[in-house]
Design an enzyme around this catalytic site. Sequence first.
Site, mmCIF file in Angstrom:
data_model
loop_
_atom_site.group_PDB
_atom_site.id
_atom_site.type_symbol
_atom_site.label_atom_id
_atom_site.label_comp_id
_atom_site.label_asym_id
_atom_site.label_seq_id
_atom_site.Cartn_x
_atom_site.Cartn_y
_atom_site.Cartn_z
ATOM 1 N N THR A 199 0.822 -1.222 0.000
ATOM 2 C CA THR A 199 0.000 0.000 0.000
ATOM 3 C C THR A 199 0.838 1.245 0.000
ATOM 4 O O THR A 199 0.455 2.270 -0.566
ATOM 5 C CB THR A 199 -0.920 -0.017 1.239
ATOM 6 N N THR A 232 1.640 -4.395 4.216
ATOM 7 C CA THR A 232 1.522 -4.667 5.654
ATOM 8 C C THR A 232 0.966 -6.061 5.939
ATOM 9 O O THR A 232 1.124 -6.574 7.035
ATOM 10 C CB THR A 232 0.599 -3.638 6.320
ATOM 11 N N ASP A 233 0.328 -6.693 4.942
ATOM 12 C CA ASP A 233 -0.311 -7.989 5.222
ATOM 13 C C ASP A 233 0.658 -9.039 5.734
ATOM 14 O O ASP A 233 0.338 -9.770 6.666
ATOM 15 C CB ASP A 233 -1.024 -8.522 3.969
ATOM 16 N N LYS A 275 0.440 -7.415 12.708
ATOM 17 C CA LYS A 275 -0.673 -6.571 12.245
ATOM 18 C C LYS A 275 -1.922 -7.044 12.977
ATOM 19 O O LYS A 275 -2.476 -8.103 12.680
ATOM 20 C CB LYS A 275 -0.853 -6.694 10.741
ATOM 21 N N GLU A 305 -1.560 -27.664 27.942
ATOM 22 C CA GLU A 305 -2.761 -28.183 27.258
ATOM 23 C C GLU A 305 -2.525 -29.547 26.614
ATOM 24 O O GLU A 305 -3.455 -30.299 26.365
ATOM 25 C CB GLU A 305 -3.202 -27.182 26.177
ATOM 26 N N SER A 309 1.720 -7.769 -0.638
ATOM 27 C CA SER A 309 2.499 -8.714 0.174
ATOM 28 C C SER A 309 1.766 -10.010 0.517
ATOM 29 O O SER A 309 2.403 -10.987 0.924
ATOM 30 C CB SER A 309 2.972 -8.038 1.461
ATOM 31 N N TYR A 331 -8.232 0.607 -2.990
ATOM 32 C CA TYR A 331 -7.183 1.159 -3.845
ATOM 33 C C TYR A 331 -6.412 -0.020 -4.436
ATOM 34 O O TYR A 331 -6.663 -1.170 -4.099
ATOM 35 C CB TYR A 331 -6.222 2.035 -3.019
HETATM 36 N N1 DGL Z 1 -2.398 -5.900 -0.367
HETATM 37 C C1 DGL Z 1 -1.933 -5.524 0.953
HETATM 38 C C2 DGL Z 1 -0.415 -5.738 1.049
HETATM 39 O O1 DGL Z 1 0.280 -5.488 0.059
HETATM 40 C C3 DGL Z 1 -2.221 -4.098 1.231
HETATM 41 C C4 DGL Z 1 -2.021 -3.793 2.668
HETATM 42 C C5 DGL Z 1 -0.898 -2.818 2.879
HETATM 43 O O2 DGL Z 1 0.162 -2.865 2.231
HETATM 44 O O3 DGL Z 1 -1.085 -2.022 3.805
HETATM 45 O O4 DGL Z 1 0.030 -6.151 2.133
#
Ligand code: DGL
Length: 372
Positions: free
Chosen positions: A55, A135-136, A208, A329, A102, A69
């Site tokens: 992103t 971020t993924d 995340k 557990e 990602s 987006y």
């Molecule tokens: N498609 C997600 C990624 O590339 C978008 C999320 C992001 O980058 O914040 O991880």
Amino acid sequence: MKPIDPVRRGLTAALLLACLSPLAFAQDGAAPATTAASAPQAGKPNVVILATGGTIAGAGASTVNSASYSAAKVAVDKLIIGLPELQTVANVRGEQVFQIASESFTNDNLLVLARRVAALARQADVAGIVVTHGTDTLEETAYFLNLVVPTDKPIVVVGSMRPGTALSADGALNLLDAVTVAASADAKGKGVLVTMNDEIQSGRDTAKLVNIKTEAFKSQWGPLGMVVEGRSYWFRAPAKRHTTSSEFSIDRITTLPVVEIVYGYGSVPRAQVDAVAATPGLAAIVHAGTGNGSVADRVVPALQAARAKGIAVIRSSRVPAGFVLRNAEQPDDKYDWVVAHDLNPQKARILAMVALTRTRDSRELQRIFWEY
Ligand code: DGL
């Protein structure tokens, strides 16, 4: 709210996208390998930005599109040109390693990126390295680099939750903070770092935890510090082994073993685990258990059968905080299973892959999960 006229929307989009410079929009997957370099200024540290997409390189059709987006559109040289403040902090140049969202990262992407980071870290003229990333799966890449790049130079992974085209976009400040930290001597030796939302997080600890807010990344153990108006402030240091104290190195890793994750939930069928256990070349299963890594009674025999085939079994938890207690557990000693400590399932998979490049012994694996 009045629906936006499609023609006007199209024009707005075209106008917006055009102002980001036509070169910015590399075709998906056809990212130009660009190196944007300004004239180096004596006395300023040299920082290299390795861009992978996400992103932070995204673009939306309008300024109100903060969550819808396209990721991985803007080339690294446009990111650098669009943020002249970077040059006040360091001599910055960029390399476009990938241009992908990602969620589509692969083990091969991890290996290529880590090799490039390690090669740059060996260069005497490079003070620090920034990796821009979606971020993924940012938390997985940051942890992988933390385990296998043998350098004490700052390596800072950074992303954004909103594209640069959106109102109150977070990418510019996140990137400036990342370069600030990468250029800072006091960031040396702290392992791989993540700068998001004014905080400096440990690449090992952070995950995340919110999927639609700029305050997305958290560690249950808290941030290491903050960046405020171009200065980094530190409050703690990592406790686990990393980078130069790691026994692992990307220089000795050619491929990553197959490790998959199974997810625990009410009425989970044994067939789920049996199916994953049949994966060709599977070296380990990470079980994302309920609670403290609990395993449904009908799933235990499936994991035991996997273990009997030489597949390592690693108990993690789907619960984002806490840590899995060995022999609580499940009788891990009796079953010859491993517990993932405080690592979430996706990070436990990263560590398991790296550890399995060195050993298949479950006691050694457990030692590694305690120490990293
Ligand atoms: N498609 C997600 C990624 O590339 C978008 C999320 C992001 O980058 O914040 O991880």
